[in-house]
Design an enzyme around this catalytic site. Structure first.
Site, PDB file in Angstrom:
ATOM      1  N   HIS A  82     -31.199 -40.404  45.358  1.00 32.81           N
ATOM      2  CA  HIS A  82     -31.146 -39.181  46.167  1.00 32.81           C
ATOM      3  C   HIS A  82     -31.667 -38.025  45.332  1.00 32.81           C
ATOM      4  O   HIS A  82     -31.342 -37.902  44.158  1.00 32.81           O
ATOM      5  CB  HIS A  82     -29.705 -38.889  46.595  1.00 32.81           C
ATOM      6  CG  HIS A  82     -29.592 -37.646  47.410  1.00 32.81           C
ATOM      7  ND1 HIS A  82     -29.810 -37.628  48.775  1.00 32.81           N
ATOM      8  CD2 HIS A  82     -29.328 -36.363  47.052  1.00 32.81           C
ATOM      9  CE1 HIS A  82     -29.671 -36.400  49.214  1.00 32.81           C
ATOM     10  NE2 HIS A  82     -29.374 -35.616  48.197  1.00 32.81           N
ATOM     11  N   ASP A 161     -20.688 -34.984  59.320  1.00 31.22           N
ATOM     12  CA  ASP A 161     -21.632 -34.276  58.451  1.00 31.22           C
ATOM     13  C   ASP A 161     -22.743 -33.622  59.273  1.00 31.22           C
ATOM     14  O   ASP A 161     -23.142 -32.490  58.987  1.00 31.22           O
ATOM     15  CB  ASP A 161     -22.247 -35.230  57.423  1.00 31.22           C
ATOM     16  CG  ASP A 161     -23.370 -34.542  56.655  1.00 31.22           C
ATOM     17  OD1 ASP A 161     -23.079 -33.562  55.951  1.00 31.22           O
ATOM     18  OD2 ASP A 161     -24.536 -34.947  56.802  1.00 31.22           O
ATOM     19  N   ARG A 168     -23.042 -25.131  58.701  1.00 32.44           N
ATOM     20  CA  ARG A 168     -23.252 -24.519  57.380  1.00 32.44           C
ATOM     21  C   ARG A 168     -24.582 -23.799  57.341  1.00 32.44           C
ATOM     22  O   ARG A 168     -24.702 -22.706  56.778  1.00 32.44           O
ATOM     23  CB  ARG A 168     -23.210 -25.598  56.285  1.00 32.44           C
ATOM     24  CG  ARG A 168     -21.813 -26.120  56.015  1.00 32.44           C
ATOM     25  CD  ARG A 168     -21.872 -27.387  55.187  1.00 32.44           C
ATOM     26  NE  ARG A 168     -22.538 -27.210  53.909  1.00 32.44           N
ATOM     27  CZ  ARG A 168     -23.163 -28.176  53.246  1.00 32.44           C
ATOM     28  NH1 ARG A 168     -23.222 -29.417  53.753  1.00 32.44           N
ATOM     29  NH2 ARG A 168     -23.739 -27.932  52.102  1.00 32.44           N
ATOM     30  N   SER A 183     -21.208 -33.787  51.665  1.00 34.94           N
ATOM     31  CA  SER A 183     -22.225 -34.054  52.681  1.00 34.94           C
ATOM     32  C   SER A 183     -23.103 -35.231  52.253  1.00 34.94           C
ATOM     33  O   SER A 183     -23.312 -36.193  53.003  1.00 34.94           O
ATOM     34  CB  SER A 183     -23.065 -32.783  52.884  1.00 34.94           C
ATOM     35  OG  SER A 183     -24.241 -33.058  53.576  1.00 34.94           O
ATOM     36  N   LYS A 187     -22.792 -39.748  53.523  1.00 38.51           N
ATOM     37  CA  LYS A 187     -23.880 -40.582  54.055  1.00 38.51           C
ATOM     38  C   LYS A 187     -24.186 -41.735  53.107  1.00 38.51           C
ATOM     39  O   LYS A 187     -24.398 -42.879  53.529  1.00 38.51           O
ATOM     40  CB  LYS A 187     -25.139 -39.720  54.253  1.00 38.51           C
ATOM     41  CG  LYS A 187     -24.978 -38.733  55.401  1.00 38.51           C
ATOM     42  CD  LYS A 187     -26.093 -37.719  55.462  1.00 38.51           C
ATOM     43  CE  LYS A 187     -26.006 -36.708  54.375  1.00 38.51           C
ATOM     44  NZ  LYS A 187     -26.563 -35.388  54.659  1.00 38.51           N
TER      45      LYS A 187
HETATM   46  N1  URA Z   1     -28.479 -32.600  51.474  1.00 36.55           N
HETATM   47  C1  URA Z   1     -27.442 -32.987  52.253  1.00 36.55           C
HETATM   48  O1  URA Z   1     -27.463 -34.056  52.833  1.00 36.55           O
HETATM   49  N2  URA Z   1     -26.391 -32.156  52.371  1.00 36.55           N
HETATM   50  C2  URA Z   1     -26.323 -30.965  51.736  1.00 36.55           C
HETATM   51  O2  URA Z   1     -25.334 -30.275  51.880  1.00 36.55           O
HETATM   52  C3  URA Z   1     -27.401 -30.572  50.937  1.00 36.55           C
HETATM   53  C4  URA Z   1     -28.483 -31.426  50.809  1.00 36.55           C
END
Ligand code: URA
Length: 440
Positions: A82, A161, A168, A183, A187
């Site tokens: 990521h 999320d 947000r 967040s 996932k």
């Molecule tokens: N990527 C995400 O999935 N969530 C965030 O809060 C910031 C970047």
């Protein structure tokens, strides 16, 4: 549960216990807590923070709001990568097939462009026919068959999320470490990973303010992973200039394909190999850094990594011939070379300016439903520290028309600075990166 009391407590610096987080998130997803109350709670969290236990409880509640993959039966390690977001960062397109070709399963959930940064899903969309809207069932079947799936966050994964993220975005509460970490991890943990390599970008093109924030994010994500038996490794990498040469969806796919054929630009390959080495070690198929690099170079020179990318594209409905012939990618209507306006040293290639210019060219979104032109963008060959002569070609603009060319030219004039003395750019792998191992 009285939501106002929870908001009040967090507003005044108190904490919610795990049951309260579970009840709050459950009620929000069920529609029993309105957006205005959740927005107030998010702002209270933004200002007051969350301790480790609260962050874990929030993450668990978000994870539990949706379905999760179950992949232990694959019998191999499952490792994803990521990035916190960058410009020209196409490492996911290279790493997913490369690492999968070496025996580690890669279930990769990616996002779309955010702010000035690009998104892997938008890049995949540039490949004719390619679909990334896999269901969890399709992803699982694909992982069983070819060990790699490149997908977006489906409706099934962490629906809490998706709703919280939109809120947000609309309430200026994105930029808080516990909210970012929960967040991302809600996932990632839904992928049933055994390992996750996080590329935390630093520099003017990064969302993170400084090294302290980067460390805080790495530590929080590591702790969240450890609770699920997922080893999280964080690397800090440079985002004070675009990564590689190409910026723009089809152009970046093309550069990723060249990289899989062994012809990637040195900076892109250095970051790719550093991240890939961690993925292979976390996945248990490489002994150390040298072993990992040797294996990755072997998979590239044998063609195994490029073939794996072909398999993934084919499995997801795309035109796999793109791997042999990137000319099947969408092509821009107009292109123009950009020449150095003076002699000297390149002192800066500002990633935010380039990322924003890509959006202005139509290659990214201002609103979520904006159409993206996959063909537009930049190829910038000049890097900070390079010596250039006046009139030397240092970039190319790809646009749909003459107005786009003019816009791109103006962006390059602003983004690329040339001075009399060389300056130091951030090292590509920023010192301070340190693998952190899960404790369970
Ligand atoms: N990527 C995400 O999935 N969530 C965030 O809060 C910031 C970047």
């Amino acid at each position: 549960m009285l939501t106002t009391q929870l908001i009040e407590r967090k507003r005044d610096g108190g904490r919610l216990d795990p049951d309260e987080w579970r009840a709050l998130i459950g009620a929000y997803v069920a529609g029993d807590v309105p957006d205005y109350q959740m927005a107030a709670m998010l702002m209270a969290v933004f200002l007051r923070g969350l301790d480790g236990g609260e962050t874990a409880a929030l993450t668990e509640s978000m994870l539990a709001s949706g379905a999760q993959l179950s992949l232990a039966h694959l019998g191999v390690a499952r490792v994803d990568k990521h990035s916190t977001g960058g410009v020209g960062d196409k490492t996911s397109l290279i790493l997913a097939p490369l690492v999968a070709s070496l025996g580690v399963a890669v279930p990769m959930i990616s996002g779309r462009g955010l702010g000035h940064t690009g998104g892997t899903l938008d890049k995949l969309d540039a490949i004719p026919g390619m679909r990334s809207d896999l269901t969890l069932g399709q992803a699982r079947a694909q992982l069983e068959r070819i060990g790699c799936a490149l997908m977006g966050q489906t409706r099934e994964i962490a629906p809490a999320d998706r709703r919280l993220y939109g809120l947000r975005d609309a309430t200026a509460t994105i930029d808080a470490v516990p909210l970012i970490a929960s967040s991302i991890m809600s996932k990632k943990l839904a992928e049933d990973l055994t390992g996750l390599v996080v590329d935390i970008k630093l520099g003017s093109g990064s969302f993170l303010r400084d090294l302290d924030q980067a460390h805080a994010l790495a530590d929080t994500m590591t702790a969240l992973g450890a609770a699920h038996g997922c080893t999280v490794v964080a690397l800090f990498t440079a985002m004070d200039r675009p990564l590689g040469r190409a910026v723009g969806n089809a152009l970046e796919v093309e550069e990723a394909i060249h990289s899989l054929h062994g012809e990637g630009p040195p900076d892109l390959m250095e970051v790719t190999y550093a991240l890939g080495a961690e993925m292979l070690q976390v996945g248990g198929v490489a002994r150390d850094d040298n072993d990992a690099r040797r294996q990755m170079q072997g998979a590239i020179s044998s063609g195994a990594a490029a073939r794996k990318f072909q398999e993934v594209i084919e499995a997801q409905g795309g035109n796999a011939s793109v791997v042999d012939d990137p000319a099947v990618l969408p092509q821009a209507g107009a292109c123009e070379l950009f020449e150095a306006p003076r002699r000297g040293f390149v002192t800066r290639v500002e990633p935010r300016t380039i990322g924003r210019a890509l959006i202005a060219l139509g290659g990214g979104r201002v609103r979520p439903d904006d159409h993206v032109d996959p063909a537009v963008g930049f190829v910038i060959t000049a890097k900070p520290g390079d010596r250039v002569t006046r009139g030397e070609p240092i970039a190319t603009v790809f646009a749909s028309d003459d107005a786009g060319i003019e816009l791109g030219r103006a962006a390059l004039r602003t983004a690329i600075e040339i001075g009399d003395q060389p300056v130091d750019a951030l090292p590509l792998i920023v010192p301070g990166s340190r693998p952190r191992l899960a404790t369970s």
